[in-house]
Write an enzyme that holds these catalytic residues in place. Sequence first.
Site, PDB file in Angstrom:
ATOM      1  N   CYS A   1      -1.226  -4.388   1.837  1.00 21.80           N
ATOM      2  CA  CYS A   1      -2.488  -3.826   1.321  1.00 21.80           C
ATOM      3  C   CYS A   1      -2.761  -4.241  -0.125  1.00 21.80           C
ATOM      4  CB  CYS A   1      -2.450  -2.304   1.430  1.00 21.80           C
ATOM      5  SG  CYS A   1      -0.866  -1.583   0.969  1.00 21.80           S
TER       6      CYS A   1
ATOM      7  N   HIS B   1      -5.817   1.971  -3.385  1.00 20.60           N
ATOM      8  CA  HIS B   1      -4.930   1.401  -4.398  1.00 20.60           C
ATOM      9  C   HIS B   1      -5.757   0.808  -5.545  1.00 20.60           C
ATOM     10  CE1 HIS B   1      -1.791   1.991  -1.609  1.00 20.60           C
ATOM     11  NE2 HIS B   1      -1.566   0.752  -1.204  1.00 20.60           N
TER      12      HIS B   1
END
Length: 327
Positions: A129, A236
């Site tokens: 990710c 994130h």
Amino acid sequence: MYNVAIVGATGNVGRKFLEILEERDFKINKLYLFASKRSAGTTLIFKGKEVLVEETCLDNIKNKKIDFALFSAGGDVSLKFAPIFSSYGAVVIDNSSAWRMDKNVPLVVPEVNPEDIKWHNGIIANPNCSTIQAMLPLKVLLDNYGIKRIVYSTYQAVSGAGVQGILDLKDGINGILPKKFPYPIAGNCLPHIDVFLENGYTKEEIKMIDETKKILHNKDLKITATAVRVPVLNSHSESINVELSNEYKLEDVIKLFKNTNGLTVYDNLDELKYPTPLLVSGEDNIFVGRIRRDFSIENGLNLWVVGDNIRKGAALNAVQIAELLTK
Ligand code: A2P
């Protein structure tokens, strides 16, 4: 119309696969859901209908004529079952790290290296990710200016650590000790994602370094990384410091980013516009802001890049790979 399987359907990313396949109206003939034995017999909802969850085992895989198998059930399950699904004719798109660095397995971000899907042998890997979200701005910089060095510093949400990661943050607020993380994550930052390696880096940091080189087809890039888990539920954030090979003008970089598919420039300091995890959660695009010169070196550039780690960082990227395969 395609027969699609989701392996790890009951997990964080698995459920997001269901949501995104529905949202994007992926042409599904039959949908098959797989998880561990524990969840076999339960159901999940897809397009308003209940779909049975089956145990991931050979007997349940053969005879299903699966075209695409989207995996997010951890590395061990991928190592064991991806070859089995692909031997029965499915193309596996795997979200674990098990196959990413295998030289026979392409590692793909559709906006960045779509050409790599052509040489798959039944398994395509979805990058980490944190790597995925960095690739969109970095590909543009590499193509236009060349890159000498990258310094990644990540601020990663607990949703990346699965269902238990989220519970640890929620419980931690009430003083309950964590089960997934070694220390409380509520009110804390842990410079520790995945296991520590002999060289002092974590596996997560090495994944970012190695995967960046593979996706950008550039073994010589100099890259370092520090990956940190923060008490954020989802999305994130990354500080990316880049040393470009050639001179650049900030306004040109911003223009290039604005013209990049999948990237949103969100950068207006007068209006206090910069990307945050709360802003970006639920978005398909990767957001970039705080775009500014690093005055400490020649051709240095700083970026703040935020992406929904469960959507573009995992499920959406995998579904986009499947969409590419259908074209
Ligand atoms: P289950 O819910 O039955 O344990 P997350 O990382 O979000 O916690 O999700 C992990 C996913 O991987 C879940 O769907 C989980 O299913 C699945 N999983 C875990 N172990 C296995 C296994 N041995 N075989 C198949 N799926 C598994």
